[in-house]
Scaffold this motif. Structure first.
Motif, PDB file in Angstrom:
ATOM      1  N   VAL A 275       0.861  -1.198   0.000  1.00  0.00           N
ATOM      2  CA  VAL A 275       0.000   0.000   0.000  1.00  0.00           C
ATOM      3  C   VAL A 275       0.888   1.236   0.000  1.00  0.00           C
ATOM      4  CG1 VAL A 275      -2.091  -0.847   1.135  1.00  0.00           C
ATOM      5  CG2 VAL A 275      -0.119  -0.160   2.522  1.00  0.00           C
ATOM      6  N   ARG A 276       0.245   2.410  -0.125  1.00  0.00           N
ATOM      7  CA  ARG A 276       0.952   3.694  -0.035  1.00  0.00           C
ATOM      8  C   ARG A 276       2.083   3.775  -1.052  1.00  0.00           C
ATOM      9  NH1 ARG A 276       1.289   4.067   6.610  1.00  0.00           N
ATOM     10  NH2 ARG A 276      -0.897   4.532   6.920  1.00  0.00           N
ATOM     11  N   HIS A 277       1.797   3.348  -2.283  1.00  0.00           N
ATOM     12  CA  HIS A 277       2.799   3.335  -3.345  1.00  0.00           C
ATOM     13  C   HIS A 277       2.202   3.964  -4.601  1.00  0.00           C
ATOM     14  CE1 HIS A 277       0.426   0.053  -4.795  1.00  0.00           C
ATOM     15  NE2 HIS A 277       0.783  -0.773  -3.833  1.00  0.00           N
ATOM     16  N   PRO A 278       3.029   4.158  -5.634  1.00  0.00           N
ATOM     17  CA  PRO A 278       2.519   4.817  -6.849  1.00  0.00           C
ATOM     18  C   PRO A 278       1.657   3.927  -7.742  1.00  0.00           C
ATOM     19  CG  PRO A 278       4.914   5.094  -6.616  1.00  0.00           C
ATOM     20  CD  PRO A 278       4.493   4.031  -5.650  1.00  0.00           C
ATOM     21  N   PRO A 309       5.299   1.804   5.408  1.00  0.00           N
ATOM     22  CA  PRO A 309       6.066   2.892   4.781  1.00  0.00           C
ATOM     23  C   PRO A 309       5.381   3.400   3.516  1.00  0.00           C
ATOM     24  CG  PRO A 309       7.092   0.772   4.330  1.00  0.00           C
ATOM     25  CD  PRO A 309       5.960   0.506   5.281  1.00  0.00           C
ATOM     26  N   TYR A 310       5.821   4.573   3.083  1.00  0.00           N
ATOM     27  CA  TYR A 310       5.310   5.196   1.854  1.00  0.00           C
ATOM     28  C   TYR A 310       6.364   5.089   0.764  1.00  0.00           C
ATOM     29  CZ  TYR A 310       1.842   7.293   4.955  1.00  0.00           C
ATOM     30  OH  TYR A 310       0.831   7.489   5.864  1.00  0.00           O
ATOM     31  N   THR A 311       5.918   4.772  -0.447  1.00  0.00           N
ATOM     32  CA  THR A 311       6.829   4.690  -1.592  1.00  0.00           C
ATOM     33  C   THR A 311       6.471   5.794  -2.578  1.00  0.00           C
ATOM     34  OG1 THR A 311       6.966   2.308  -1.313  1.00  0.00           O
ATOM     35  CG2 THR A 311       7.693   3.184  -3.431  1.00  0.00           C
ATOM     36  N   LEU A 341      15.027   2.781  -3.265  1.00  0.00           N
ATOM     37  CA  LEU A 341      14.705   1.435  -3.748  1.00  0.00           C
ATOM     38  C   LEU A 341      15.292   1.193  -5.137  1.00  0.00           C
ATOM     39  CD1 LEU A 341      10.945   1.478  -2.668  1.00  0.00           C
ATOM     40  CD2 LEU A 341      12.811   0.301  -1.493  1.00  0.00           C
ATOM     41  N   THR A 342      15.053   2.141  -6.034  1.00  0.00           N
ATOM     42  CA  THR A 342      15.586   2.081  -7.401  1.00  0.00           C
ATOM     43  C   THR A 342      16.186   3.423  -7.729  1.00  0.00           C
ATOM     44  OG1 THR A 342      14.132   0.390  -8.367  1.00  0.00           O
ATOM     45  CG2 THR A 342      14.868   2.115  -9.845  1.00  0.00           C
ATOM     46  N   CYS A 343      17.344   3.417  -8.405  1.00  0.00           N
ATOM     47  CA  CYS A 343      17.931   4.667  -8.899  1.00  0.00           C
ATOM     48  C   CYS A 343      18.585   4.353 -10.237  1.00  0.00           C
ATOM     49  CB  CYS A 343      18.940   5.231  -7.896  1.00  0.00           C
ATOM     50  SG  CYS A 343      19.499   6.887  -8.327  1.00  0.00           S
ATOM     51  N   LYS A 379      11.633   4.964  -0.385  1.00  0.00           N
ATOM     52  CA  LYS A 379      10.712   4.495   0.654  1.00  0.00           C
ATOM     53  C   LYS A 379      10.957   5.334   1.896  1.00  0.00           C
ATOM     54  CE  LYS A 379      11.185   0.356   2.643  1.00  0.00           C
ATOM     55  NZ  LYS A 379      11.155  -1.091   2.909  1.00  0.00           N
ATOM     56  N   THR A 380       9.877   5.879   2.453  1.00  0.00           N
ATOM     57  CA  THR A 380      10.030   6.789   3.583  1.00  0.00           C
ATOM     58  C   THR A 380       8.980   6.486   4.645  1.00  0.00           C
ATOM     59  OG1 THR A 380       9.926   9.117   4.238  1.00  0.00           O
ATOM     60  CG2 THR A 380       8.654   8.491   2.314  1.00  0.00           C
TER      61      THR A 380
END
Lengths: 421, 133
Positions: A275-278, A309-311, A341-343, A379-380
């Motif tokens: 949850v809380r993701h794009p 957490p929020y993504t 998470l990804t860059c 992720k925050t």
């Protein structure tokens, strides 16, 4: 080559072309051939060809297969197609995830409905046995679950010229491309199945042609009989030569999907609540967005996940990246608030007057030759407003980034085929 | 990825274990990244350079090259002070891939102890070193 790694039917081809190889999901796969940047750009300007045979396919059949998927998949199969949220029907596909009872992601995937009580699930490399086992563990009577890992070839053709290239190799292209919207498919790669006669190559090879992909750009995923993989690969390269087709490795796949804001399973989604993701479209939210339209494994945990957490997606100001293993996310007051998470660097985009512009943007400036922008997911522990400025910190490197909802503009994945032939 | 036998390694250069090349020019040293380095890194998309006048110890990080894979540090072969940087690389980082020994020199520096240059690997030692990686 590591003795522990599996290979696809195209491994010899990759090595012969001098590809830089790496482990991905237990398979030794090409990262790039000559230039990851050229490969990335080719998918926006012409067409790219990807070996994705390392992915896994699971077949489900039987009277309870719908119920099993409806109770384990995050998408509501009764309300997932089109703007009006119609039910999944034969020939259509839908994206979602399989969760455990804690609401954590086991894997994401695409469900294709082959026929009533007959489904094909596409999941990530090495996950065929895991998801097949997970489905069998639900103890539904009257469902046969078959893991087809390594028993098919998968080739993705992505980019604006994809349909033109396929047109040259398909037996009846006008039939194949008729009514094939985004997230639909035709045909089958198993020659003894009813759908196998729907789509064939000119030489009669059956295949499944799916209007899906992992680049955000117009294109198709092809599922073919395992023994035909090398032949189909070469056929497409030959057919696409005058249209600028480029074999692409997993580095280009990663940077393209980053710019398209698509998650990588076990990296951007994983052992924390889904949850809380794009990607809220992968969940069966009702109109209130506070509840789900169906119950499924993990749903209760998601609705109760107050500490989850929020993504967020982010974009940087130039091509510089951080190492996700080492970097942390800082707020604008230098408080540590999360991890990366990804860059990746989307090499097809740049900033023009503060706005992201792509080499495929119709309004790009003349001679636009971007140097690329770093982008990805973080992720925050807190809610962030879209547009928030943050710092990615790795050692002494401080990269300013901005929280965004989207990265690479003017993507073509949803374009109508008739515009692309 | 290139076989060691396919690496282009000019005879007249010296090399480091971190895959930089170095060439003496008068009392200064010009340096850049070896063919092995650029081949391993893949497409270079960004180069961060030091300022002229900065001093570094031999083996010290002084620049960063950003490839499609990751950011990698570049190390000064011996103690020295930067006398010139190749600003072309900021606009055209892909030169590191296309012309690692000519157009993509990274910096010119004045070594603290000119004799240190002689301790760097010659081409045959370096080619063997690459083969052992």
């Amino acid at each position: 080559m590591s003795l522990d790694l599996k290979t696809t039917a195209l491994h010899g081809w990759h090595v012969e072309k001098g590809a830089t190889m790496a482990d991905f999901g237990g398979y030794e796969m090409p990262l790039w051939y000559d230039s990851a940047k050229a490969e990335h750009l080719s998918v926006l300007t012409h067409a790219g060809l990807f070996d994705t045979s390392h992915m896994a396919v699971i077949l489900l059949s039987g009277s309870q297969s719908y119920s099993l998927l409806q109770n384990t998949f995050t998408k509501d199969l009764d309300a997932c197609i089109g703007k009006n949220r119609g039910p999944l029907v034969p020939g259509r596909s839908t994206y979602g995830a399989f969760l455990n009872a804690h609401g954590e992601t086991i894997d994401d995937g695409i469900i294709n409905q082959l026929a009533k009580d007959d489904y094909m699930v596409v999941v990530n490399a090495g996950m065929g046995a895991v998801i097949a086992g997970h489905l069998q563990d639900q103890l539904y009577e009257g469902v046969e679950v078959v893991d087809l890992t390594d028993r098919f070839g998968k080739i993705d053709i992505q980019g604006p010229h994809s349909a033109k290239i396929l047109w040259k190799v398909l037996a009846l292209p006008e039939v194949a491309f008729a009514e094939l919207p985004y997230f639909s498919f035709k045909g089958h790669f198993l020659s003894d199945t009813a759908r196998a006669k729907e789509i064939t190559l000119k030489d009669g090879t059956p295949l499944m042609l799916s209007r899906t992909g992992y680049t955000g750009e117009f294109g198709f995923e092809l599922f073919v009989p395992p023994e035909a993989t090398e032949k189909v690969w070469q056929l497409l390269l030959d057919a696409g030569e005058d249209l600028g087709i480029t074999p692409c490795g997993l580095a280009a796949r990663d940077s393209l999907r980053g710019g398209a804001v698509l998650p990588l399973s076990h990296q951007d989604i994983g052992h924390w609540p889904f949850v809380r993701h794009p990607w809220p479209f992968a969940l069966p939210y009702d109109a209130s967005c506070d509840n789900f339209t169906k119950d499924f494994l993990g749903a209760d945990a998601l609705l109760a996940a107050e500490d989850a957490p929020y993504t967020y997606a982010f974009v940087g100001k130039d091509a510089r990246k951080v190492d996700t293993e080492e970097a942390v996310v800082l707020s604008n007051t230098d408080q540590e608030i999360g991890t990366v998470l990804t860059c990746v660097t989307d090499m097809a985009i740049g900033l023009v007057d503060g706005e992201i512009v792509s080499i495929a943007s119709p309004d790009r400036p003349e001679g636009f030759a971007p140097r690329g922008l770093c982008c990805g997911f973080l992720k925050t522990d807190r809610v962030l407003e879209i547009g928030t400025n943050l710092i990615l910190l790795q050692g002494k490197r401080r990269l300013p980034v901005r929280v965004v909802t989207d990265v690479r503009p003017h993507r073509t994945a949803r374009k109508a085929i008739k515009q692309m032939i | 990825m290139k076989d060691v036998s396919d690496l282009i390694l000019p005879e007249n250069l010296r090399y480091t274990e971190t895959h930089e090349w170095a060439r003496k020019e008068g009392d200064e040293i010009v340096m850049g990244l070896s063919d092995y380095a650029q081949d391993q890194l893949g497409d270079i998309v960004f180069v961060e350079l030091p300022d002229v006048g900065d001093s570094f110890e031999g083996g010290g990080e002084f620049a960063t090259v950003e490839s499609v894979k990751a950011a990698s540090e570049v190390y000064l072969p011996v103690d020295g002070t930067i006398t010139a940087v190749n600003e072309e690389l900021e606009g055209s980082p892909e030169l590191v891939n296309g012309s690692p020994y000519e157009e993509a020199w990274v910096v010119r520096f004045k070594p603290a102890n000119p004799a240190d240059f002689e301790n760097l690997m010659d081409v045959s030692t370096y080619r063997t070193f690459c083969g052992d990686q």
